[in-house]
Write an enzyme that holds these catalytic residues in place. Structure first.
Site, PDB file in Angstrom:
ATOM      1  N   HIS A  58      -9.386  -2.007  -4.949  1.00  0.00           N
ATOM      2  CA  HIS A  58      -8.293  -2.362  -4.049  1.00  0.00           C
ATOM      3  C   HIS A  58      -7.293  -3.281  -4.739  1.00  0.00           C
ATOM      4  CE1 HIS A  58      -6.148  -2.913  -0.321  1.00  0.00           C
ATOM      5  NE2 HIS A  58      -6.034  -4.187  -0.662  1.00  0.00           N
ATOM      6  N   ASP A 111      -3.385  -2.531  -5.152  1.00  0.00           N
ATOM      7  CA  ASP A 111      -2.350  -3.506  -4.814  1.00  0.00           C
ATOM      8  C   ASP A 111      -1.390  -3.724  -5.982  1.00  0.00           C
ATOM      9  OD1 ASP A 111      -2.889  -4.084  -2.170  1.00  0.00           O
ATOM     10  OD2 ASP A 111      -4.067  -5.881  -2.601  1.00  0.00           O
ATOM     11  N   HIS A 153       0.827  -1.208   0.000  1.00  0.00           N
ATOM     12  CA  HIS A 153       0.000   0.000   0.000  1.00  0.00           C
ATOM     13  C   HIS A 153       0.862   1.260   0.000  1.00  0.00           C
ATOM     14  CE1 HIS A 153      -3.561  -2.374   1.985  1.00  0.00           C
ATOM     15  NE2 HIS A 153      -3.197  -2.846   0.808  1.00  0.00           N
ATOM     16  N   HIS A 200      -1.034 -10.631  -5.153  1.00  0.00           N
ATOM     17  CA  HIS A 200       0.367 -10.268  -4.939  1.00  0.00           C
ATOM     18  C   HIS A 200       1.322 -11.240  -5.636  1.00  0.00           C
ATOM     19  CE1 HIS A 200      -0.953  -7.298  -2.117  1.00  0.00           C
ATOM     20  NE2 HIS A 200      -1.487  -8.193  -1.312  1.00  0.00           N
TER      21      HIS A 200
END
Length: 312
Positions: free
Chosen positions: A237, A241, A79, A264
Site C-alpha cells: 500500500h 501511495d 489512490h 505522503h
C-alpha cells in the site's frame, strides 16, 4: 511503461462512496480527455477545476490535497492518481460532487476495475516523460526518499519499518507496468492503528474510516476478519501511495524511486525538490513512429514543457 502515444480512458465510468477523512459521501465520474489535458479535477458543486500538479498541492500530511488559488479543495486523490499512473493513463476528466475522493475499499482496486471495463485508449499525440538526470534525496529524522536516473521506465523500491508485530520491516521492489500495478499494488489497502483513532478524530481525520475500507490494527494484530490480501500488504500500500503521490510531477517518470519510512509528505517533498532543480530532470518526447533508442525502450527527443507539466 515507455508508451509512445498519450492515452485516455475509453468511456465514462462512475463510482460513489464515503471519504475516509471527511466521512462525506461523494459521486465521482471519470471521463475521456484530449491530449495534453493531464488529470483535471472538476468540483461539480462549485464549478471549479484543478489540475493534478505540483503547484496545486495544498496538503500532504495524511493525504494529498489539491486546490487552485480560487477553488475549493479536492482531497485524498492519491489512490486515483496511482490508478491513472499505474495503468499508464495520461489524460482524464474527473468530476466530483464533494470535497474528497471516495475511499471505496481502501485500495485502488475498484478504480482499476472500473477503468478496465471501458479500456485505455491511445491518442494520436506523442507521450512526454520526465527523465531524472541526477539523484535528488530528501531526508527526515527517521527515513528518506530519493529519485535517481533509471531509463528503463519507473522503478519502485519502498521499505517500511513499524514497531508492530503484524508489520515490522517490509520491502517491495518492482519496475512498474500496468500488469504489475494490477496484480501487485492496486488491491493493497490503507491501514491504521486503534491507538491513533481518538487523536485523528479530534483533528478532523478518519471520520469515514471503518473495517470496510481500512486495515485496522490493535496491539494483538489485524482486527479485520477477512485478514490480509498479501502477507506484505502494508508495504504494497505504501508503494501504491508513492505511485500516486509522485504522479503530482505532471508527467510519467523515467526514474528509480527509493524510500525508507516514507509517506505522503515525504513523497511530495521529493517531487518538490526534483522540480525545484532544473538541472535534475529533462522533458523528453516519444517519437512517432517509435524506434528503438540506446537510452530506453522508445525513441525520445527533448521538447518544450507542456502547460500542465513541471514548470521551467
Amino acid at each position: 511503461m515507455n508508451a509512445v502515444r498519450q492515452t485516455t480512458i475509453g468511456d465514462v465510468v462512475t463510482l460513489s462512496g464515503v471519504g475516509v477523512h471527511s466521512g462525506k459521501e461523494a459521486r465521482l465520474s471519470l471521463a475521456p480527455a484530449p491530449a495534453d489535458t493531464g488529470i483535471l479535477f472538476h468540483r461539480t458543486d462549485s464549478s471549479q477545476s484543478v489540475r493534478a500538479s505540483r503547484q496545486a498541492v495544498r496538503g500532504s500530511d495524511l493525504a494529498t490535497v489539491l486546490r487552485d488559488e480560487n477553488g475549493p479543495a479536492v482531497s485524498t486523490v492519491e489512490h486515483l492518481l496511482a490508478c491513472f499512473a499505474g495503468l499508464g493513463i495520461d489524460n482524464a476528466h474527473v468530476e466530483i460532487d464533494g470535497p474528497e475522493v471516495p475511499i471505496l475499499d481502501g485500495s485502488a482496486g475498484e478504480f482499476v476495475a472500473a477503468i478496465d471495463d471501458v479500456g485505455v485508449v491511445e491518442i494520436a499525440a506523442p507521450r512526454r516523460y520526465l527523465r531524472v538526470l541526477k539523484t535528488i534525496r530528501v531526508e527526515t529524522e527517521t527515513g528518506f526518499g530519493e529519485l535517481s536516473p533509471y531509463d528503463a521506465g519507473f522503478r519502485l523500491e519502498v521499505e517500511i519499518d513499524f514497531a508492530h508485530a503484524a508489520i515490522g520491516r517490509q520491502r517491495y521492489a518492482a519496475t512498474l507496468s500496468p500488469d504489475v500495478f494490477r496484480k501487485e499494488l492496486a488491491a493493497a489497502r490503507t491501514f491504521g492503528f486503534v491507538a491513533d483513532v481518538e487523536r485523528l478524530w479530534q483533528a478532523g481525520y478518519a471520520l469515514g474510516a471503518s473495517l470496510d475500507n481500512t486495515i485496522c490494527l490493535d496491539t494483538n494484530g489485524v482486527l479485520n476478519t477477512t485478514g490480509l490480501r498479501f502477507a506484505d500488504e502494508f508495504v504494497r500500500h505504501k508503494a501504491m501511495d508513492a505511485v500516486g503521490d509522485l504522479a503530482i510531477s505532471g508527467l510519467p517518470l523515467m526514474a528509480r524511486f527509493r524510500s525508507y519510512k516514507g509517506g505522503h509528505k515525504l513523497n511530495f517533498a521529493v517531487v518538490d525538490a526534483l522540480l525545484s532543480d532544473r538541472s535534475a530532470y529533462e522533458i523528453v518526447e516519444a517519437k512517432l513512429p517509435a524506434r528503438r533508442s540506446v537510452r530506453g525502450n522508445v525513441g525520445l527527443v527533448d521538447v518544450a514543457v507542456p502547460a500542465y507539466a513541471p514548470e521551467l
